[in-house]
Enzyme design. Structure first.
Site, mmCIF file in Angstrom:
data_model
loop_
_atom_site.group_PDB
_atom_site.id
_atom_site.type_symbol
_atom_site.label_atom_id
_atom_site.label_comp_id
_atom_site.label_asym_id
_atom_site.label_seq_id
_atom_site.Cartn_x
_atom_site.Cartn_y
_atom_site.Cartn_z
ATOM 1 N N LYS A 44 6.957 84.617 -62.186
ATOM 2 C CA LYS A 44 7.224 85.993 -61.749
ATOM 3 C C LYS A 44 8.670 86.108 -61.264
ATOM 4 O O LYS A 44 9.095 87.156 -60.797
ATOM 5 C CB LYS A 44 6.347 86.375 -60.552
ATOM 6 C CG LYS A 44 4.907 86.695 -60.787
ATOM 7 C CD LYS A 44 4.357 87.347 -59.507
ATOM 8 C CE LYS A 44 3.114 86.705 -59.015
ATOM 9 N NZ LYS A 44 2.717 87.135 -57.671
ATOM 10 N N LYS A 46 9.660 84.638 -58.662
ATOM 11 C CA LYS A 46 9.569 84.657 -57.198
ATOM 12 C C LYS A 46 9.531 83.214 -56.696
ATOM 13 O O LYS A 46 8.682 82.436 -57.115
ATOM 14 C CB LYS A 46 8.261 85.333 -56.768
ATOM 15 C CG LYS A 46 8.382 86.820 -56.496
ATOM 16 C CD LYS A 46 7.082 87.329 -55.858
ATOM 17 C CE LYS A 46 7.336 88.603 -55.102
ATOM 18 N NZ LYS A 46 6.191 89.100 -54.377
HETATM 19 N N1 C2G Z 1 2.003 95.110 -50.067
HETATM 20 C C1 C2G Z 1 1.855 96.329 -49.398
HETATM 21 N N2 C2G Z 1 2.821 96.726 -48.545
HETATM 22 C C2 C2G Z 1 3.922 95.963 -48.335
HETATM 23 C C3 C2G Z 1 4.058 94.730 -48.989
HETATM 24 C C4 C2G Z 1 3.076 94.312 -49.869
HETATM 25 O O1 C2G Z 1 0.847 97.045 -49.589
HETATM 26 N N3 C2G Z 1 4.860 96.411 -47.472
HETATM 27 C C5 C2G Z 1 0.938 94.711 -51.002
HETATM 28 C C6 C2G Z 1 1.451 94.603 -52.427
HETATM 29 O O2 C2G Z 1 1.513 95.886 -53.022
HETATM 30 C C7 C2G Z 1 0.389 93.703 -53.064
HETATM 31 C C8 C2G Z 1 -0.012 92.784 -51.894
HETATM 32 O O3 C2G Z 1 0.446 93.436 -50.680
HETATM 33 O O4 C2G Z 1 -0.737 94.488 -53.458
HETATM 34 C C9 C2G Z 1 0.600 91.412 -52.000
HETATM 35 O O5 C2G Z 1 2.013 91.588 -52.095
HETATM 36 P P1 C2G Z 1 2.854 90.419 -52.838
HETATM 37 O O6 C2G Z 1 2.483 89.118 -52.220
HETATM 38 O O7 C2G Z 1 4.283 90.836 -52.902
HETATM 39 O O8 C2G Z 1 2.209 90.486 -54.316
HETATM 40 P P2 C2G Z 1 2.995 90.271 -55.700
HETATM 41 O O9 C2G Z 1 3.923 89.113 -55.571
HETATM 42 O O10 C2G Z 1 3.495 91.594 -56.094
HETATM 43 O O11 C2G Z 1 1.810 89.753 -56.668
HETATM 44 O O12 C2G Z 1 -0.930 89.779 -60.512
HETATM 45 C C10 C2G Z 1 -0.421 90.569 -59.440
HETATM 46 C C11 C2G Z 1 0.653 89.826 -58.678
HETATM 47 O O13 C2G Z 1 0.213 88.522 -58.355
HETATM 48 C C12 C2G Z 1 1.015 90.589 -57.411
#
Ligand code: C2G
Length: 129
Positions: A44, A46
């Site tokens: 990703k 990341k």
């Molecule tokens: N999130 C949120 N508000 C934030 C930060 C994050 O609602 N201020 C939510 C994101 O939208 C996501 C969840 O918390 O639904 C986890 O965030 P991340 O760890 O950044 O997820 P991500 O790396 O985007 O992985 O297959 C899908 C991916 O694995 C999602």
């Protein structure tokens, strides 16, 4: 019973993650969370600060969460939804539209993100310490 699934990295667990997981628990009575493995996150683009094992343990300890599974590929959502008898897939609105293809298998919901918090902001503010 209604099973809800989501996926995420959950690095440096914060209130944005907690708000999302709490909302999932309000949508159904079983919450399954796919936590991204370190390898999947590299795909990703990341780099995770906290290793998968710790991120998974933290998410598993959240009272809103019933089951944690590793997220290792983009494709696994389809089989996960069948395997865990999922009724609703939900994720933050930063992903809006990206997972509509799942709507043949389950309800798809994009939830509003929590304002003013993100792992990347936390990382950069820590650098300034
Ligand atoms: N999130 C949120 N508000 C934030 C930060 C994050 O609602 N201020 C939510 C994101 O939208 C996501 C969840 O918390 O639904 C986890 O965030 P991340 O760890 O950044 O997820 P991500 O790396 O985007 O992985 O297959 C899908 C991916 O694995 C999602």
């Amino acid at each position: 019973s209604v099973t809800v699934i989501t996926y995420g990295t959950f690095d440096m667990f914060h209130i944005g993650h907690l708000n999302l997981l709490r909302r999932l628990s309000e949508m159904g009575d079983r919450v399954v969370v796919g936590v991204s493995t370190d390898e999947f996150n590299l795909g990703k683009g990341k780099k995770t600060l906290i290793p998968y094992e710790q991120r998974a343990q933290i998410v598993e300890s959240i009272k809103y969460v019933d089951l944690v599974i590793p997220e290792e590929s983009w494709e696994q959502k389809l089989s996960d939804i069948k395997k865990h008898d999922v009724d609703i897939f939900a994720i933050g609105a930063d992903w809006k539209g990206k997972f509509d293809f799942l709507s043949d298998l389950c309800e798809v919901q994009y939830l509003e993100r929590t304002k003013n918090i993100s792992t990347s902001d936390l990382k950069s503010s820590l650098k300034r310490f």
